[in-house]
Design a protein around this motif. Structure first.
Motif, PDB file in Angstrom:
ATOM      1  N   SER A  18      39.009 -11.837  69.547  1.00 42.58           N
ATOM      2  CA  SER A  18      38.056 -11.505  69.861  1.00 42.58           C
ATOM      3  C   SER A  18      36.938 -11.612  68.545  1.00 42.58           C
ATOM      4  CB  SER A  18      36.906 -10.081  69.855  1.00 42.58           C
ATOM      5  OG  SER A  18      38.395  -9.184  70.829  1.00 42.58           O
ATOM      6  N   TRP A  19      35.740 -12.315  68.911  1.00 41.79           N
ATOM      7  CA  TRP A  19      34.470 -12.358  68.243  1.00 41.79           C
ATOM      8  C   TRP A  19      33.699 -12.128  67.693  1.00 41.79           C
ATOM      9  CZ3 TRP A  19      35.919 -15.103  63.689  1.00 41.79           C
ATOM     10  CH2 TRP A  19      34.815 -15.729  62.770  1.00 41.79           C
ATOM     11  N   ALA A  20      32.929 -10.775  67.804  1.00 41.55           N
ATOM     12  CA  ALA A  20      31.791 -10.030  67.439  1.00 41.55           C
ATOM     13  C   ALA A  20      32.191  -9.370  69.337  1.00 41.55           C
ATOM     14  CB  ALA A  20      30.429 -10.597  67.410  1.00 41.55           C
ATOM     15  N   GLY A  21      33.712  -8.680  69.192  1.00 43.71           N
ATOM     16  CA  GLY A  21      33.111  -8.214  70.953  1.00 43.71           C
ATOM     17  C   GLY A  21      33.107  -9.519  72.034  1.00 43.71           C
ATOM     18  N   THR A  22      32.828 -10.514  71.970  1.00 45.87           N
ATOM     19  CA  THR A  22      33.580 -11.953  72.534  1.00 45.87           C
ATOM     20  C   THR A  22      34.661 -12.451  73.073  1.00 45.87           C
ATOM     21  OG1 THR A  22      30.920 -12.486  72.995  1.00 45.87           O
ATOM     22  CG2 THR A  22      32.273 -13.847  73.615  1.00 45.87           C
ATOM     23  N   PRO A  70      35.752  -3.849  62.285  1.00 42.50           N
ATOM     24  CA  PRO A  70      36.150  -4.640  63.091  1.00 42.50           C
ATOM     25  C   PRO A  70      37.547  -4.565  64.347  1.00 42.50           C
ATOM     26  CG  PRO A  70      37.491  -4.296  61.060  1.00 42.50           C
ATOM     27  CD  PRO A  70      36.278  -3.133  60.770  1.00 42.50           C
ATOM     28  N   ARG A  73      36.327  -5.016  68.105  1.00 50.95           N
ATOM     29  CA  ARG A  73      35.305  -6.026  67.831  1.00 50.95           C
ATOM     30  C   ARG A  73      35.263  -7.402  67.948  1.00 50.95           C
ATOM     31  NH1 ARG A  73      31.324  -4.753  64.724  1.00 50.95           N
ATOM     32  NH2 ARG A  73      30.151  -5.598  65.066  1.00 50.95           N
ATOM     33  N   PHE A  74      36.347  -7.502  66.549  1.00 44.34           N
ATOM     34  CA  PHE A  74      37.366  -9.175  65.874  1.00 44.34           C
ATOM     35  C   PHE A  74      38.520  -8.762  65.816  1.00 44.34           C
ATOM     36  CE2 PHE A  74      32.276  -8.698  64.009  1.00 44.34           C
ATOM     37  CZ  PHE A  74      32.092 -10.042  63.980  1.00 44.34           C
TER      38      PHE A  74
END
Length: 146
Positions: A18-22, A70, A73-74
């Motif tokens: 995950s990176w910023a929730g994606t 984090p 989200r990350f």
């Protein structure tokens, strides 16, 4: 004679990062702050971002900064510029979190941001930058002990 055939069950065991929730699939590479990051696995099999080479390419992912917890989200290994969330006090002096970059690291309960170097390691894209600090040293005042 009974004929038995063996089949191998195919299950997707890939862990996504995950990176910023994606979410991103294993092997995906993103650009953030002037660095490449590739979605991989830790020795324990957990998803993690592995930092690669520096680059002059524009970021391909959202970079909200280390502005909140984090976890969720990350993934571990992600790096973000510091924000007011990372401010801390040393006595009566406020130390700005904006002066460093932070890496998401496991802490036994999830992830936390750990200082990973000076903010000069982060390349801001055109128009990006840090917002003015909303905190002051007055928050660090120590009550006298009588």
């Amino acid at each position: 004679m009974l004929g038995l055939s063996t089949a191998t069950a195919s299950a997707d065991t890939a862990v996504s990062c995950s990176w910023a929730g994606t979410p991103y699939t294993q092997g995906a590479t993103v650009v953030a702050g002037g660095w490449t990051f590739t979605c991989g696995r830790s020795h324990a099999g957990d998803a993690r971002w592995d930092r690669g080479a520096s680059t002059h390419r524009k970021s391909t992912v959202a970079n909200p900064g280390a502005a909140a917890e984090p976890t969720g989200r990350f993934s571990a290994g992600a790096v973000q510029p510091g924000t007011g969330y990372n401010d801390y006090c040393v006595g009566e002096q406020l130390v700005s979190g904006r002066e460093a970059v932070y890496e998401a690291v496991p802490d036994g309960r999830g992830l936390r941001w750990r200082q990973a170097g000076p903010i000069t390691q982060w390349r801001f894209d055109q128009g990006d930058g840090t917002a003015p600090a909303g905190r002051s040293a007055s928050e660090c005042r120590v009550d006298p002990q009588f």
